[in-house]
Design a protein around this motif. Sequence first.
Motif, PDB file in Angstrom:
ATOM      1  N   ALA A 485     -22.425  -7.392  41.729  1.00 36.90           N
ATOM      2  CA  ALA A 485     -20.119  -7.012  42.742  1.00 36.90           C
ATOM      3  C   ALA A 485     -19.657  -7.571  43.818  1.00 36.90           C
ATOM      4  N   THR A 486     -20.274  -8.510  44.246  1.00 33.04           N
ATOM      5  CA  THR A 486     -19.639  -9.892  45.044  1.00 33.04           C
ATOM      6  C   THR A 486     -18.863  -9.853  44.158  1.00 33.04           C
ATOM      7  N   GLY A 487     -18.392 -10.412  43.389  1.00 36.21           N
ATOM      8  CA  GLY A 487     -17.360 -11.246  42.698  1.00 36.21           C
ATOM      9  C   GLY A 487     -18.148 -12.759  43.136  1.00 36.21           C
ATOM     10  N   PHE A 488     -18.551 -13.427  44.282  1.00 38.77           N
ATOM     11  CA  PHE A 488     -19.050 -14.783  43.996  1.00 38.77           C
ATOM     12  C   PHE A 488     -19.676 -16.077  43.159  1.00 38.77           C
ATOM     13  N   GLY A 489     -20.013 -14.938  42.034  1.00 32.70           N
ATOM     14  CA  GLY A 489     -21.357 -15.618  41.016  1.00 32.70           C
ATOM     15  C   GLY A 489     -20.118 -16.867  40.549  1.00 32.70           C
ATOM     16  N   ILE A 490     -18.854 -16.255  39.638  1.00 24.65           N
ATOM     17  CA  ILE A 490     -18.123 -17.454  39.159  1.00 24.65           C
ATOM     18  C   ILE A 490     -18.068 -18.880  40.154  1.00 24.65           C
ATOM     19  N   TRP A 491     -17.559 -18.573  41.571  1.00 23.82           N
ATOM     20  CA  TRP A 491     -17.055 -19.424  42.622  1.00 23.82           C
ATOM     21  C   TRP A 491     -18.408 -20.303  42.680  1.00 23.82           C
ATOM     22  N   ASN A 492     -19.783 -19.747  42.948  1.00 17.69           N
ATOM     23  CA  ASN A 492     -20.849 -20.486  42.584  1.00 17.69           C
ATOM     24  C   ASN A 492     -20.933 -21.914  42.031  1.00 17.69           C
TER      25      ASN A 492
END
Lengths: 649, 198
Positions: A485-492
Amino acid sequence: MDFFDRFAIPHPSPVIYASMVAITLTLVAIVAGVTYTKKWGYLWREWLTTVDHKRIGMMYLISALLMLFRGGADAIMMRAQTALPENTLLDSQHYNEIFTTHGVVMIIFMAMAFIMALMNFVVPLQIGARDVAFPRLNALSFWLYFWGAMLFNISFVIGGSPDAGWTSYFPLAGNEFSQSVGTNYYMIAIQIAGLGTLITGINFIVTILKMRAPGMTLMKMPMFTWSALITNLIIVFAFPVLTVALAMGTIDRLFGGNFFTTTDGGMDMLWANLFWVWGHPEVYILILPAFGIYSEIIPTFARRNLYGYKSMVASIVLISVLSFVVWVHHFFTMGQGAMVNSIFSITTMAIAIPTGIKIFNWLFTLWKGKITITVPMLYSLGFIPIFTIGGVTGVMLGMSAADYQYHNTMFLVAHFHLVIIPGVVFAMLAGLTYWWPKMFGFMLNERIGKLSFWLISIGTCVAFFPMFISGLDGQARRMYTYSEATGFGIWNMISFVGAIMLAAGFVTIVYNIYYSTRYASRDISSDPWDARSLEWATHTPVPDYNFAITPQVNSSEAFWDSKKNGHKLFPGEYKEIHMPNNSGVPFIMSAIFFVLGFALVFSIWILAVIALLGIFACLAHRSFEQDHGYHIPVEEVKETEEKLGGARQ
Amino acid sequence: MKVDQTKPLEYSTEQNNLNILGFWMFLGAEIMLFATLFASYFTLEGRTGSGPSGSEIFEIMPVIFETFILLTSSFTIGLGVHAMRLMNKKATIAFFSITLLLGLAFVGFEVVEFFTYIEEGAALQTSAFTSILLSTLGTHGAHVTFGLFWGLFILIQIKKRGLTPETANKSFIFSLYWHFLDVVWIFIFSFVYLKGMM
């Protein structure tokens, strides 16, 4: 049973067991290989006991490259773990250990060693000296670094890795929260390696101040030597602070001292202050030699002398002063009040001024230059924009009020990687490629080198730019996982791809070394780049004594003048040359330091006392020793010079 | 080895000059080391936890003795270097020996002092204040102890090899070290003991 419990790893995993097996097999293979080829005598006589600054430089270089891959493996594991939300590749403890060792290995054992490698090899040649001021201490420096690094690196297979971050903040690093011996390793291994660094600092200051060729005034020194001088001054003033801080941490952990505890008056913020009083100048110990390298490479491949030499010198000196007065910016949010934060905010941002001057000087050097694009030049050109982005985000972080948003986020991680990688790693790779022919007598392949450059520079941008965004979005650093849910996934995930590119880039460098060793032409002149400074005036490979006749300097680019304006660089006749003898003591003494360190990590007091006595015996031996070195006779000098392609007169 | 007769023995060769400059650089590092210890001392001075404070454990008389002994030893090593410049081997050895004996007495006093502190409940583990106090004094004391061995070795070398450019260089550098320890002690005396007793 208790005996084995002490050395067992507290948080074992299959990866660690596999590494144990790999390490054992490698060691066995090395020992067997050397025995089979009967190279022990050669190894001992030519390398382990050498006091030649060129060989010490090469050994630093090999160690630095090995450490680069060790730290790189940690980095890949970190990026792989965070590439997906809720990933279970690593557990939290393992992740803590990995980011801690990644930081320590990269800063202390990779970057420092890389700098020492190039400094050792190049500085005496650039100033026209025969060796450093204290050749034997130089060997001691290397071996202390080497054994310190070895001590640190065995931590993950014997007793457990440090897990409190490379800054090792107390009370987290205290016994209460870090119960394994990992942090003991941190305190003691860095102490041993740091001792070596301090000795190097003293050695090179004296070398540069006292052993320059006749005519080379301070303001005629090559820029790399200037940067080395200032770097070593910073080392001498910054490293003792680390020595004290580490000693205090050791006393807390091993003897129950109360420096940094939360009870009995201990003060954890004292650690943070002492650590960064060393740690911030350390940043400039890393970057200034890099600036020096770029200042050598850019004029060489722009075919123009360096623009603004005096302002370059002035800005290094200014940076070195400022580096000591900004340390508080590492903990703006830890409650020192608005006034203190403001002062350190201003001093921090002030560093951008001399740094900016340097950037513009390089640009002005390029302007109207006849630029040749070689691999060293590519790294130098790539450095300018990437470093500037990293630097400007540093100014953003330097604004203390705004720092409350960025602090401890991935934004910071992006910032310092985008200064350290172009600043240090690019410079070291540029310097490596540039001085490689002088070191080893052949050039590295340009095509493979260019491929490495593109992989590494694009990889750097892909790996670290996304962290600016995820950091501003609030992704904290050192977090081992996060929810979807944080949405950090794509950047990481993008970061992970960049990390893979970086890794591929480093692998191609190794391939390049292998390929060029096999296929590159050995028939290169002593000056393959058509360069400007004195190290290119001697033969390739460089004879033991560097210069048969001490060069005579009359400008900041004496070698260039000798090529273009007919300046006579080597006046006079051959004379016999005084050389220092090799010695096994630096190696043995440092190995005993390793034993001492190991004994202290596990509190094996009897062994520690024996090791201390051993070190004392080495010192006593040195005190009574009478060793005046030896002389190379004139005929031998003449013979060597002619064999290397024509005597130099 | 080229020996320049116009210069004092300890400066007479090129390597000797390098050694002396190198040692000054080392002293620069030592200044930073002790400066860090002092800065930490001032930070932790009042943080005594449940342990005693400085004014409760410091006693003036032993410290005056220690100071007197160490200052005298700095004076005698100066005389030793002077004798060395006059090429008087016997006097050099005599003054260096006196210096080392005074150093030994100083270390003796300090060991007794440490045991007294521990008896009075001020051990390394008691509080932040006692940790930094014993570490600062201990670092200085360890330097003096190290110096005793170093000085002894040099003394033996002068005795065996006479006053050569090499032994003179070593003695001179050792005297710099010894004076430096004296300077550090003056700071300890003023800012640890006197300030602590006020």
